[in-house]
Design an enzyme around this catalytic site. Structure first.
Site, short mmCIF file in Angstrom:
data_model
loop_
_atom_site.label_atom_id
_atom_site.label_comp_id
_atom_site.label_asym_id
_atom_site.label_seq_id
_atom_site.Cartn_x
_atom_site.Cartn_y
_atom_site.Cartn_z
CE LYS A 15 3.19 6.23 -5.22
NZ LYS A 15 4.08 6.03 -3.86
CD GLU A 100 1.45 5.32 -1.57
OE1 GLU A 100 0.76 5.49 -2.18
OE2 GLU A 100 2.93 5.35 -1.93
CD GLU A 170 4.70 -1.71 -5.22
OE1 GLU A 170 4.62 -1.05 -6.04
OE2 GLU A 170 3.52 -0.84 -4.27
CB SER A 216 12.38 3.85 -6.31
OG SER A 216 12.08 4.01 -4.85
C1 PEP Z 1 4.08 2.74 -5.64
O1 PEP Z 1 3.59 2.83 -5.99
O2 PEP Z 1 3.83 1.26 -6.37
C2 PEP Z 1 5.83 2.47 -5.86
C3 PEP Z 1 6.41 1.49 -6.19
O3 PEP Z 1 6.17 3.67 -6.28
P1 PEP Z 1 7.95 4.65 -6.29
O4 PEP Z 1 8.01 4.12 -7.77
O5 PEP Z 1 7.34 5.89 -6.59
O6 PEP Z 1 8.58 3.66 -6.46
#
Ligand code: PEP
Length: 255
Positions: A15, A100, A170, A216
């Site tokens: 990110k 995002e 996701e 996560s």
């Molecule tokens: C992501 O940014 O694709 C993601 C899964 O973030 P996190 O693992 O922090 O939830």
């Protein structure tokens, strides 16, 4: 469906984190910890870190990706970066359609499709993100949402090109929240995505297709998630910023 046909892919999504100097330090720490991985290891980093990441990972098993690319080859698109610009540096992976980007930067299913096309045309491998918002899950439309995101993004993608696409399921409610889909919930949607690939292409394509889970995933829950038959790796946000945690996930995927 035969998981043995697929090599797991663990990809970090950094990110908007890490300066080039911080990136160099993190990669130095990570390299020895993931060197024996029996899965593909990718780090997707901010544009300003790409050159450092390429230099630091040269000759290692870590591949470098970007977090987005534009759909045009060049032109009046201030602030954007094209797929050709990335490949000219030696960057061959790119995340497209991250929630995002969809939520804060106006990416739509159509612009995601266009970005996927540009990345494929440039010879890149795409990590395509799909996933439902919490409200959509509560209203029981997860499969509709994920199915249409998948079908639209893959519009015009040939079976041959499909080998350069990975889908990361996701659920938006699980990203960066500490809430993880249960292994059963994640596997159910990953399996649905694989079935969608089978419907669009054929069983051979579906059996070979890598579907990651992201949301996560961390050093503690990775093993249980990755043990599921349709979870072929992970897209990792927060935990990819800690070398030991990321390495633990890579280890879980290497079993
Ligand atoms: C992501 O940014 O694709 C993601 C899964 O973030 P996190 O693992 O922090 O939830």
């Amino acid at each position: 469906m035969n998981k043995q046909l697929r090599k797991a892919v663990i990809a970090g999504n950094w990110k908007m984190n890490k300066t080039p100097a911080e990136a160099a330090a993190l990669i130095d720490e990570m390299k020895p910890l993931v060197k024996d991985a029996d899965c593909d290891v990718v780090i997707c980093v901010p544009y300003v870190d790409l050159q450092t990441a390429l230099e630091k990972t040269a000759g290692t098993n870590i591949k470098v990706g970007a977090e987005n690319c534009h759909w045009a080859k060049s032109g009046a698109f201030t602030g954007e970066v094209s797929a050709e610009m990335l490949t000219s540096m030696g960057v061959n992976y790119v995340v497209i359609g991250h929630s995002e980007r969809r939520t804060y930067f106006g990416d739509t299913d159509q612009t995601v499709k266009d970005r996927v096309r540009a990345a494929l045309d440039a010879g890149m491998t795409v990590i395509l993100c799909v996933g439902e918002y919490e409200q959509q899950r509560l209203q029981g439309v997860t499969f509709e949402v994920v199915g249409s995101q998948t079908k639209i993004a893959l519009g015009g993608v040939s079976k041959e090109e499909l080998s350069r696409i990975i889908i990361a399921y996701e659920p938006v409610w699980a990203i960066g929240t500490g809430l993880t889909a249960t292994p059963e919930q994640a596997n159910e949607v990953n399996s649905f995505i694989r079935k969608t690939i089978e419907d669009l292409y054929d069983k051979e394509a579906a059996d070979a297709f890598v579907v990651q889970y992201g949301g996560s995933m961390n050093a503690k829950n990775a093993e249980e998630l990755l043990a599921k038959p349709d979870i072929d790796g992970g897209l990792i946000g927060g935990a990819s910023l800690k070398a030991a945690d990321f390495a633990q996930i890579v280890k879980a995927a290497s079993k």
